[in-house]
Write a protein that holds these residues in place. Structure first.
Motif, short mmCIF file in Angstrom:
data_model
loop_
_atom_site.label_atom_id
_atom_site.label_comp_id
_atom_site.label_asym_id
_atom_site.label_seq_id
_atom_site.Cartn_x
_atom_site.Cartn_y
_atom_site.Cartn_z
N HIS A 1 47.52 16.39 21.26
CA HIS A 1 48.28 17.48 20.67
C HIS A 1 49.33 17.74 21.76
O HIS A 1 49.47 17.94 22.98
CB HIS A 1 47.42 18.67 20.55
N ILE B 1 39.85 16.52 31.27
CA ILE B 1 41.02 16.68 30.48
C ILE B 1 41.70 17.79 31.12
O ILE B 1 43.02 18.15 30.66
CB ILE B 1 40.82 16.88 28.95
N ASP C 1 38.61 11.29 25.55
CA ASP C 1 38.70 12.78 25.15
C ASP C 1 38.49 12.87 23.62
O ASP C 1 38.86 13.96 22.96
CB ASP C 1 39.84 13.36 25.80
N TRP D 1 41.88 14.56 22.21
CA TRP D 1 42.05 16.19 22.53
C TRP D 1 43.48 16.24 23.11
O TRP D 1 44.17 17.28 22.80
CB TRP D 1 40.88 16.51 23.52
N THR D 2 43.76 15.48 24.03
CA THR D 2 45.21 15.47 24.72
C THR D 2 46.38 14.95 23.96
O THR D 2 47.48 14.90 24.40
CB THR D 2 45.12 14.70 26.12
N TYR E 1 35.65 23.66 19.27
CA TYR E 1 35.85 22.31 20.02
C TYR E 1 36.05 21.23 18.81
O TYR E 1 37.13 20.56 18.90
CB TYR E 1 34.94 22.20 20.93
N HIS E 2 35.19 21.41 17.91
CA HIS E 2 35.08 20.18 16.99
C HIS E 2 36.35 20.11 16.01
O HIS E 2 36.88 19.21 15.64
CB HIS E 2 33.90 20.44 16.17
N GLY F 1 36.67 14.10 28.28
CA GLY F 1 36.65 15.38 27.47
C GLY F 1 35.26 15.96 27.60
O GLY F 1 34.58 15.71 28.31
N ARG G 1 39.16 21.24 17.05
CA ARG G 1 40.32 20.92 17.98
C ARG G 1 40.51 19.52 18.45
O ARG G 1 41.54 19.02 18.47
CB ARG G 1 40.40 21.66 19.35
N VAL G 2 39.54 18.70 18.28
CA VAL G 2 39.48 17.43 18.85
C VAL G 2 39.72 16.16 17.63
O VAL G 2 38.74 16.49 16.74
CB VAL G 2 38.21 16.94 19.49
N GLN H 1 42.43 25.74 26.50
CA GLN H 1 42.44 26.64 25.17
C GLN H 1 41.48 27.70 25.44
O GLN H 1 40.30 27.52 25.02
CB GLN H 1 42.12 25.90 24.25
#
Length: 270
Positions: free
Chosen positions: A270, A160, A264, A267-268, A226-227, A212, A229-230, A167
């Motif tokens: 956003h 990713i 991921d 994740w991507t 992390y959790h 990811g 954010r994803v 971040q």
């Protein structure tokens, strides 16, 4: 019309996996074995390679071979691919460029602020993460073209952080980090995938898996951030990669080249 099982069948095929002693490498090997292929695992960790080889159950006419190779050394790569040609009688079907320079050896100038990052370590990362896949793919191309089987696939494993910027708040309060070299090498690998796809077609397909973060018992402070954010609320596990490996390695993806499968957890987006 062929069935799904027929399209994903790799019986009689040979695959090469770099970083074969690692978590993702072993899962990729297990996937290909389940599809009927034989596999060559390439890694610099001899004992781990031997242990990996002994962990697999093989059916009739299947093999798992191992080759020691330091991907930072051009001569070692050239020697390894000569061994691959000998093992496979000059015919290869799948190449998975999975090995990665990730800084687990407590490198100088790695997980430190940008102004302290080492130029030497930066170049060492590019050697393994970008230059080695280039050379391996180049040397394996004649082996991929040397047969009439429909499966002729190169798969690169990116990240990713080849797609989006880091971040950095994720790493605050931990000894973890996100070096410039890793991101640059993985972005370069994605572009190499596109370039190769245009130049080796139609004989060979070249695609990319964008991973990811994979759970490795990371710092709880990092995991919590992390959790959050994803979208799927967790890091990846090795099994999450099996479907993509099976798809891109086989005739299931016959009309796909130059593309990236992004695994991921969202994740991507956003």
């Amino acid at each position: 019309m062929r069935t799904l099982n027929q399209l994903q069948d790799l019986t009689g095929c040979w695959a090469l996996i770099t970083g074969g002693a690692g978590h993702i490498g072993k899962m990729a090997c297990q996937t290909l074995l389940e599809q009927g292929a034989s596999v060559i695992l390439l890694d610099r960790h001899h004992d781990a390679l031997v242990a990996a080889k002994e962990s697999f159950s093989l059916s009739d006419n299947q093999k798992v071979e191992v080759i020691d190779c330091d991907l930072a050394q051009e001569s070692a790569i050239r020697a390894a691919i000569k061994s691959v040609a000998e093992i496979t009688s000059g015919q290869l079907h799948i190449v998975i460029n999975n090995a990665a320079f990730v800084g687990t050896d407590k490198l100088t100038g790695w997980c430190v602020p940008f102004e302290q990052q080492s130029f030497e370590t930066f170049n060492a990362c590019l050697d393994v993460n970008l230059s080695a896949p280039f050379l391996i793919s180049q040397l394996c191309l004649p082996l991929l073209k040397a047969h009439d089987h429909a499966v002729k696939s190169v798969i690169n494993i990116s990240s990713i952080y080849g797609v989006v910027g880091p971040q950095m708040v994720m790493y605050e309060g931990t000894d973890m980090g996100n070096p410039a070299a890793y991101a640059a090498s993985k972005a370069g690998l994605m572009q190499l995938t596109k370039w190769m796809a245009c130049t080796v077609a139609p004989a060979v397909r070249v695609n990319n898996i964008v991973l990811g973060g994979v759970f490795r018992g990371q710092d709880p402070a990092f995991l919590e951030k992390y959790h959050q954010r994803v979208p799927l609320g967790r890091m990846a596990i090795e099994e999450d990669v099996k479907g993509a490996i099976a798809y891109l390695s086989s005739q299931l993806s016959n009309y796909m080249t130059g593309q990236s499968l992004i695994l991921d957890g969202g994740w991507t987006v956003h």
